[in-house]
Scaffold this motif. Structure first.
Motif, short mmCIF file in Angstrom:
data_model
loop_
_atom_site.label_atom_id
_atom_site.label_comp_id
_atom_site.label_asym_id
_atom_site.label_seq_id
_atom_site.Cartn_x
_atom_site.Cartn_y
_atom_site.Cartn_z
N CYS B 50 -2.64 65.68 76.68
CA CYS B 50 -1.75 66.82 76.86
C CYS B 50 -0.83 66.96 75.63
O CYS B 50 -0.71 68.04 75.06
N ARG B 51 -0.24 65.85 75.21
CA ARG B 51 0.64 65.87 74.04
C ARG B 51 -0.12 66.26 72.78
O ARG B 51 0.34 67.09 71.98
N MET B 52 -1.34 65.69 72.62
CA MET B 52 -2.13 65.89 71.40
C MET B 52 -2.49 67.37 71.20
O MET B 52 -2.59 67.84 70.07
N PHE B 53 -2.66 68.09 72.31
CA PHE B 53 -3.00 69.51 72.22
C PHE B 53 -1.76 70.40 72.30
O PHE B 53 -1.86 71.59 72.60
N GLY B 54 -0.60 69.81 72.07
CA GLY B 54 0.60 70.62 71.96
C GLY B 54 1.33 70.88 73.27
O GLY B 54 2.27 71.68 73.31
N GLY B 55 0.91 70.23 74.35
CA GLY B 55 1.60 70.40 75.62
C GLY B 55 2.74 69.41 75.78
O GLY B 55 2.94 68.53 74.95
N ASN B 56 3.50 69.58 76.87
CA ASN B 56 4.55 68.62 77.21
C ASN B 56 3.96 67.58 78.15
O ASN B 56 3.54 67.93 79.27
N TYR B 57 3.92 66.32 77.71
CA TYR B 57 3.24 65.29 78.53
C TYR B 57 3.86 65.19 79.91
O TYR B 57 3.21 64.78 80.87
N LYS B 58 5.13 65.58 80.05
CA LYS B 58 5.78 65.47 81.36
C LYS B 58 5.11 66.36 82.41
O LYS B 58 5.11 66.05 83.59
#
Lengths: 300, 300
Positions: B50-58
């Protein structure tokens, strides 16, 4: 649609929704129990509730079939040797007797997600918001807050009954047994009934008040059905029921008849069925199918 | 976030998401296996994707935790006497050894719907459309098209291996065994890996091309992980692995090492890990956490 029309439709759709893919043995095991001849009470109630609240029953077909699959899942796992250890169900060998224990465990597991997957796949027309509502109902009824809670307390009730019978009624009050029994019936049977009714109503865009009516109806019907089942476990034969009879009593399970006796159980059954009729009448809900179901349960 | 940050967060959330309600024994049994100390590889991968594709991991925390619960469900049922019959898992007694078989079956069942219910309950902010997409991925991976297909073929592979070893290699071609083994790894391990990666990407609004990249990555990583697990089953100890070692070989199970030998298995493992690094590099995907995971699996 008559009761028989519904049953025929559901049987046809259950067959259609369950093709045999690779690995074949798991799909065959899943389909085996789901397609055993049955009364299809839960899916019929789902379709009829949808119709009763002004919806198109056809919109509820995937959900109705999913609920029958969930019901079959509970049967497969309840029949396992480590649970009720039953060899027959609906007059045929139980799943683990045909496919082995490992496959029966996995077939049940697979059905638990196959069923809601089916809803998502075949009910796209309902829209994402409504699909979410249906799945929320499904998860609540299927899991540790629903049928599984009922099954767990049912298993543990054997011990309760024994301490009631052998402890001179000191350690345990009868009122505690009554509360426990009500809990088992409410969840083990009532929650799937409520699921069928509530999802049927949701698909028909029923409002909050209507949802409450049908939930109250389902609560009473579920307990009535379980009492009837307990009575039949004492009074009927293997041929009539298609499963081993008298087992609950022999194993000291907590049942309506073991706690209240046959006569009082029948009284309670009548009272609950009357209450169901009243809920329909009071809210001007007309359904020949539900009248049939109520009369049939009453005449158990 | 470092690997350890993620693990700490997941452990804390798993505990938080699983309060003990009545009937306590079922909620305790569910929580027992889920909260055994583990590497939390699948949820970490979900958050990091999720983080790697620009999302918020939360935003991916409930889904990540649900996938760990699903993974635990497969462990509980795989360890049952009628399946792999294992007494230890992650260095502790298996679920049925602590709670009994009936409760272990029901705890697994309950987790299968508790997990997606958790996603619906705690990820409302993602919107109905995205929730449906996540659940579609979940059902596909959890059921008869996913891990269960892998487990079924795994169980049946024991017979295959025996006919290969005793039939003078006439009835069965080695290429058939190779295909079967690939099928088992792809589904039994790969499908949960792909679930973690794909849902992480979906939550980050990844496009179709990115989803394909991460799926290919997961496919290779899943098989690599399973080969490493097969190698460790031959070369490590109970203390290192927390489960019974050498059992697969003793029972004649179809594994990478039994089919190709230790050396060729290590070669294949290295090839797959290199391919994973290439996929990251080629697509300009930067992640220290995934590099750590890849290096750790390679060094098994």
């Amino acid at each position: 649609m008559t009761m028989n029309d519904y049953i025929e439709l559901i049987d046809q759709k259950l067959d259609e929704y369950m093709p045999i893919y690779y690995p074949q043995k798991i799909f065959k095991a899943m389909k085996y129990t789901v397609t055993l001849p049955g009364k299809r009470l839960r899916p019929v109630m789902c379709l009829e509730t949808c119709r009763m609240f002004g919806g198109n029953y056809k919109d509820a077909i995937p959900t109705a079939c999913a609920i029958e699959m969930l019901h079959s899942q509970t049967l497969i796992h309840d029949d396992l040797p480590c649970m009720d250890n039953d060899d027959y169900r609906r007059g045929k060998l139980t799943n683990h007797k045909v496919f082995g224990e490992a496959h029966a465990v996995l077939a049940g597991d697979a059905l638990l997600t196959f069923a809601p997957q089916l809803i998502l796949k075949h009910s796209k027309n309902l829209g994402a918001e409504k699909l979410i509502k249906i799945l929320e109902e499904y998860f609540q009824a299927a899991g540790a807050y629903g049928v599984i809670a009922g099954q767990i307390v049912d298993i543990e009730s054997e011990k309760l009954m024994q301490s009631f019978e052998f402890s001179g009624k000191i350690d345990i009050e009868k009122s505690e047994l009554e509360k426990t029994l009500e809990y088992i019936h409410t969840h083990k049977t009532g929650d799937l009934f409520k699921l069928a009714l509530r999802t049927g109503a949701i698909i028909a865009d029923a409002n909050e008040e209507q949802l409450n009516q049908i939930t109250e109806f389902g609560q009473n019907l579920g307990v009535a059905f379980q009492i009837a089942d307990d009575i039949l476990d004492e009074t009927s034969t293997f041929e009539q029921m298609g499963k081993t009879i008298g087992k609950d009593k022999a194993e000291g399970k907590l049942t309506y008849t073991s706690l209240y006796g046959l006569e009082k159980s029948k009284e309670e059954l009548n009272k609950l069925i009357d209450r169901c009729f009243n809920i329909l009448e009071k809210n001007n809900l007309k359904s020949e199918v539900f009248e049939q179901i109520l009369n049939k349960i009453k005449a158990c």
